[in-house]
Design a protein around this motif. Structure first.
Motif, PDB file in Angstrom:
ATOM      1  N   LEU A  60       0.803  -1.219   0.000  1.00 11.64           N
ATOM      2  CA  LEU A  60       0.000   0.000   0.000  1.00 11.64           C
ATOM      3  C   LEU A  60       0.833   1.264   0.000  1.00 11.64           C
ATOM      4  O   LEU A  60       0.339   2.329  -0.337  1.00 11.64           O
ATOM      5  CB  LEU A  60      -0.941  -0.005   1.213  1.00 11.64           C
ATOM      6  CG  LEU A  60      -2.048  -1.063   1.185  1.00 11.64           C
ATOM      7  CD1 LEU A  60      -2.832  -1.016   2.478  1.00 11.64           C
ATOM      8  CD2 LEU A  60      -2.968  -0.862  -0.005  1.00 11.64           C
ATOM      9  N   TYR A  61       2.101   1.182   0.346  1.00 12.04           N
ATOM     10  CA  TYR A  61       2.932   2.381   0.488  1.00 12.04           C
ATOM     11  C   TYR A  61       2.218   3.365   1.412  1.00 12.04           C
ATOM     12  O   TYR A  61       1.854   3.047   2.531  1.00 12.04           O
ATOM     13  CB  TYR A  61       3.220   3.016  -0.883  1.00 12.04           C
ATOM     14  CG  TYR A  61       3.946   2.078  -1.822  1.00 12.04           C
ATOM     15  CD1 TYR A  61       5.314   1.791  -1.630  1.00 12.04           C
ATOM     16  CD2 TYR A  61       3.272   1.459  -2.866  1.00 12.04           C
ATOM     17  CE1 TYR A  61       5.976   0.916  -2.482  1.00 12.04           C
ATOM     18  CE2 TYR A  61       3.939   0.593  -3.712  1.00 12.04           C
ATOM     19  CZ  TYR A  61       5.285   0.316  -3.516  1.00 12.04           C
ATOM     20  OH  TYR A  61       5.936  -0.545  -4.336  1.00 12.04           O
ATOM     21  N   SER A  62       2.039   4.546   0.943  1.00  9.24           N
ATOM     22  CA  SER A  62       1.395   5.560   1.792  1.00  9.24           C
ATOM     23  C   SER A  62      -0.108   5.666   1.524  1.00  9.24           C
ATOM     24  O   SER A  62      -0.773   6.565   2.011  1.00  9.24           O
ATOM     25  CB  SER A  62       2.046   6.919   1.532  1.00  9.24           C
ATOM     26  OG  SER A  62       1.911   7.266   0.160  1.00  9.24           O
ATOM     27  N   GLU A  63      -0.638   4.754   0.716  1.00  5.61           N
ATOM     28  CA  GLU A  63      -2.066   4.818   0.378  1.00  5.61           C
ATOM     29  C   GLU A  63      -2.912   4.397   1.571  1.00  5.61           C
ATOM     30  O   GLU A  63      -2.488   3.645   2.437  1.00  5.61           O
ATOM     31  CB  GLU A  63      -2.380   3.894  -0.805  1.00  5.61           C
ATOM     32  CG  GLU A  63      -1.784   4.345  -2.114  1.00  5.61           C
ATOM     33  CD  GLU A  63      -2.193   3.418  -3.254  1.00  5.61           C
ATOM     34  OE1 GLU A  63      -3.321   2.920  -3.205  1.00  5.61           O
ATOM     35  OE2 GLU A  63      -1.375   3.200  -4.155  1.00  5.61           O
ATOM     36  N   SER A  64      -4.173   4.887   1.584  1.00  7.41           N
ATOM     37  CA  SER A  64      -5.124   4.481   2.620  1.00  7.41           C
ATOM     38  C   SER A  64      -5.531   3.039   2.375  1.00  7.41           C
ATOM     39  O   SER A  64      -5.562   2.555   1.240  1.00  7.41           O
ATOM     40  CB  SER A  64      -6.343   5.400   2.574  1.00  7.41           C
ATOM     41  OG  SER A  64      -7.374   4.889   3.373  1.00  7.41           O
ATOM     42  N   ALA A  65      -5.869   2.371   3.460  1.00  4.69           N
ATOM     43  CA  ALA A  65      -6.339   0.992   3.332  1.00  4.69           C
ATOM     44  C   ALA A  65      -7.716   0.948   2.680  1.00  4.69           C
ATOM     45  O   ALA A  65      -8.127  -0.083   2.147  1.00  4.69           O
ATOM     46  CB  ALA A  65      -6.379   0.326   4.704  1.00  4.69           C
ATOM     47  N   LEU A  66      -8.440   2.060   2.714  1.00  2.00           N
ATOM     48  CA  LEU A  66      -9.749   2.118   2.065  1.00  2.00           C
ATOM     49  C   LEU A  66      -9.585   2.126   0.551  1.00  2.00           C
ATOM     50  O   LEU A  66      -8.786   2.888   0.006  1.00  2.00           O
ATOM     51  CB  LEU A  66     -10.506   3.382   2.490  1.00  2.00           C
ATOM     52  CG  LEU A  66     -11.066   3.405   3.915  1.00  2.00           C
ATOM     53  CD1 LEU A  66     -11.644   4.777   4.213  1.00  2.00           C
ATOM     54  CD2 LEU A  66     -12.138   2.340   4.089  1.00  2.00           C
TER      55      LEU A  66
END
Length: 840
Positions: A59-65
């Motif tokens: 996910l890197y810095s992406e939201s889990a949503l």
């Protein structure tokens, strides 16, 4: 040199050139096609992307949503929403023809999103839900076919009218190798045909049947149908690309690929070539010659268009298309075509070279064709500087060409200005000229306003001379929805400033949207500016402005509108309020009275009473009594006659309240009294012959029935005169041939009407003997003479006539006995005698 640089980018596939210009550098960030499911709409439409939950990613810095994001073709984000659907894994995603995003999940739920990532509706492929999970989906224009784990096929033929249907049972136990769809518009039956790659053949599945075809051409691992539904490109298990007719009866061409591994994507590039994409290579195969290879170091997505394929990667958008013949004729290296010489002539002219004139002389006979080629080549270009150069060449050639349509350059320039405007990255609709013509300007404008690009949509509409109402209406409705913080008065002024730009625009439609958005006050202010009453009045009713609506409807003079308001107020509010509302408005009042007279007397009666119009209510009730009389159940001695009498008695009471209707009051009183007596007579005599007859007829009927006491009671009750009484009784007794009673009646006292009615009654009954009882009692000799003549007694008639000494009477009586010679001579003798006496 310019020609060399342009043609150097082309690639030759047999004898046809292809080019791959870059349309955009993608402006999105952190979008990796390997980690996302992507759906791209044709005709330069939007791109939808959502993280692929079938792949394990960091996910890197992406939201889990997970977010569903929508971009234009340049990668500019338009909208996004959190993916909260609980229908399992996302199996398929595509854009419909009207740019609705269709998402299908594992459990067979279909989610429909708008251009702005708003959920519009959901539905299920199965009526009670699917027992088996969806495995694969194949979309086309406005429909989809899905296959589940049990190898059952479900279809939605039209997303605008979604009614899922199950196709015929395939009988398969194992999943097919591949699936494709022939759209309903290209099938003989008019229904979708699903092609399944099964073993070494193809199974064609429809709603009502299954058939096998294409034996021994497979196994086929991938299939795609051409845009016109006539050809099918397929990739076999042994690495061959086959292009077949849609009925699999004919192999058009075959090409053996270097790898037997099926391509990740298979797509048609127009109708001239087929594209196959593996991890790092895009292979373009045509019917003849060697294929063309394009190498990529990043993933791509192929987006088929009517005239080529758009190629989407993480960093850019390209358009692979066949180079138009007009462009080839100009820019092909070493070209000596007239169009190339014309293009070159302009270059020499700009450099003030005499070679320009030499080129023009060489192509003078072919100059119209050269000008047309330059115009056509310009229309296919994406580069604005190249468009300008080609159009300048056409304009330069046109100056020396008298036989050419002068508006061709103007029309092409107009079209290119529109295309260049929508190709701008902020708009991001990279249409080619062919796509633009197929899509049509009106649809393009519709797509622009759906993307909230109202300003450019308005300018294009104005530029092309298209009605701007649709654009301004959509802008106004969107402004109302998105400007909740702006006060109604301020927003009204903003809206009016724009709405007045378009004559004939529907203010009512904008007001309706304001009302729907919960801004009723704004709606009321907007509808005041609507000039069309037929649009204005219904909306005023909807927002609760009934009094204003009635006033507007009355002013318009449209009776249908007035009735619309009347019925609305009638059904909605209290009765007394309705009465007060219409009483002061003559047209509304008259129309209501006209309607109620025909359909609702009770309501009209209450209206008259409530407004103090007592006499009108009374006349209405009197009319009701006569209407009631037409019902056989309410007359002829029926107990239902009672309500009718009661109604007339009420009429009498109402009339008695006004001094101007004394006669009507008395008439109603006597009418009720007569009806009551007639009802009693029908009950006692069990003869349904009295009700609604006159007083005279009632008396006559009573005498005929022998009920002299009842007849006398009617006479007394209604103060019937003696003369009228005698007349009625004489003829009634004669009717029943009661001659004794008649004679007795004549002797009770001297009849006030004399004895002539007795004589006439007997003669009418053909009773001459009875008549003789009364003729001698006639005091007037003339009456006696005529009576004797009527019963054929000539001598007695002559004697009576002689007593009267009337020559004219004798002449008349002679004519009566003209057939009797003896009688005629008697009258002649009497006339002579009278004449002699007169002379003497």
């Amino acid at each position: 040199m310019a020609a060399v640089s342009v043609a150097a980018e082309w690639q030759l596939l047999y004898n046809r050139y292809y080019r791959k210009p870059e349309l955009y550098q993608m402006q999105w960030k952190h979008v990796d096609l390997t980690r996302n499911k992507v759906a791209c709409a044709p005709f330069g439409g939007p791109i939808a992307a959502i993280r692929d939950d079938a792949k394990i990613v960091q996910l890197y810095s992406e939201s889990a949503l997970r977010k569903l994001r929508i971009f234009n073709s340049a990668g500019v984000q338009i909208s996004e929403t959190v993916w909260r659907n609980a229908g399992g894994r996302l199996i398929g995603m595509a854009w419909s023809d009207d740019l609705k995003l269709i998402c299908i999940t594992q459990d067979g739920t279909v989610y429909c999103y708008s251009f702005h990532a708003e959920l519009i509706k959901t539905l299920s492929l199965g009526q009670d839900g699917l027992k088996h999970s969806i495995v694969e989906c194949v979309f086309w224009g406005n429909g989809v076919v899905c296959i589940n784990e049990a190898v059952e096929l479900y279809c939605i033929p039209d997303f605008n009218n979604p009614s899922p249907i199950r196709l015929a049972d395939t009988g398969l136990e194992d999943m097919p190798l591949c699936m494709a769809v022939i759209e309903p518009q290209y099938t003989m039956s008019g229904n979708v045909e699903v092609l399944l790659g099964v073993s070494d053949s193809v199974m064609v599945v429809e709603e009502d049947g299954v058939q096998q075809t294409g034996a021994e051409i497979g196994p086929i691992q991938k299939m795609v149908v051409s845009r016109n539904g006539k050809l099918i490109a397929s990739f076999t298990h042994d690495g061959r690309l086959l292009v077949l007719s849609s009925d699999f009866s004919n192999i058009i061409f075959e090409y053996t690929c270097e790898s037997a591994l099926p391509p990740e994507q298979l797509a048609w590039c127009g109708m001239d070539s087929v594209l196959l994409y593996w991890d790092d290579m895009l292979l373009m195969v045509g019917p003849y010659g060697d294929p063309v290879r394009h190498l990529y170091d990043e993933p791509i997505v192929l987006i088929p268009e009517c005239d080529g394929v758009r190629i989407l990667s993480n960093t850019n958008m390209e358009f692979l298309q066949r180079v138009p013949d007009s462009t080839v004729s100009i820019f092909q290296i070493g070209s000596t075509q007239p169009a190339a010489l014309l293009y070159d002539a302009l270059d020499h002219f700009d450099r003030r070279s005499a070679k320009a004139d030499e080129n023009l002389r060489l192509i003078r006979s072919s100059l119209p064709g050269a000008v047309e080629a330059c115009i056509d080549a310009a229309s296919h270009e994406f580069d604005i500087s190249q468009q300008r150069a080609l159009l300048r060449s056409a304009s330069y050639g046109q100056a020396f060409c008298s036989q050419f349509q002068r508006n061709r350059i103007r029309d092409t320039s107009r079209t290119l200005r529109v295309l260049n405007a929508v190709r701008h990255p902020d708009v991001g609709i990279p249409l080619s000229i062919q796509q633009y013509k197929l899509l049509t300007p009106s649809v393009l404008i519709g797509r622009l306003i759906n993307a909230h690009q109202h300003l450019i949509a308005l300018r294009i509409s104005e530029y092309l001379g298209i009605n701007q109402e649709v654009v301004i209406m959509h802008w106004a409705c969107n402004k109302i929805t998105s400007s909740l913080a702006i006060p109604d008065a301020d927003l009204l002024q903003i809206l009016l400033d724009k709405l007045k730009l378009c004559k004939g625009i529907s203010y009512a439609a904008v007001a309706a949207h304001a009302d729907k958005s919960g801004r009723r006050k704004l709606a009321a202010m907007l509808v005041e500016h609507e000039p069309c009453s037929s649009k204005q009045v219904p909306l005023l009713l909807r927002i609760g402005e009934e009094v204003t609506a009635l006033a507007k409807a009355t002013e318009s003079g449209d009776t249908d509108l007035v009735y619309l308001v009347l019925f609305h107020i009638w059904q909605k509010g209290p009765t007394m309020e309705f009465h007060r509302t219409i009483h002061a408005r003559s047209l509304a009042r008259d129309l209501f009275i006209c309607y109620a007279r025909c359909y609702n007397h009770e309501f009209l009666k209450n209206f008259f009473i409530s407004t103090g119009e007592i006499q009108d209510a009374a006349f209405l009730m009197w009319k009701e009594s006569w209407e009631l009389a037409k019902n056989p159940m309410a007359s002829r001695g029926s107990p239902l006659q009672g309500p009718r009498i009661k109604l007339i008695e009420n009429v009498q009471k109402l009339f008695s309240e006004t001094r101007e209707h004394v006669f009507e009051s008395k008439a109603a009183e006597e009418h009720a009294k007569l009806l009551r007596m007639q009802q009693e007579l029908e009950v006692t005599t069990k003869q349904p012959i009295f009700v609604d007859s006159s007083i005279s007829d009632t008396i006559r009927t009573c005498i005929v029935l022998g009920n002299h006491r009842a007849a006398l009671k009617v006479k007394t009750e209604f103060k019937v005169s003696e003369k009228r009484w005698y007349w009625l009784k004489v003829f009634a007794l004669a009717t029943i041939r009661d001659w004794d009673a008649l004679e007795k009646f004549s002797k009770e006292k001297r009849p006030p009407i004399g004895y002539r009615p007795f004589v006439e009654a007997c003669i009418d009954a053909d009773e001459k003997g009875e008549a003789l009882k009364y003729i001698p009692k006639l005091s007037d000799p003339r009456e006696r003479a005529e009576a004797y003549a009527r019963i054929g007694m000539a001598k007695e008639a002559a004697d009576a006539a002689s007593q009267a000494k009337d020559n004219e009477l004798l002449g008349r009586l002679k004519l009566t006995f003209s057939q009797n010679a003896a009688a005629s001579s008697i009258f002649d003798t009497l006339r002579d005698r009278l004449s002699f006496q007169g002379v003497s």
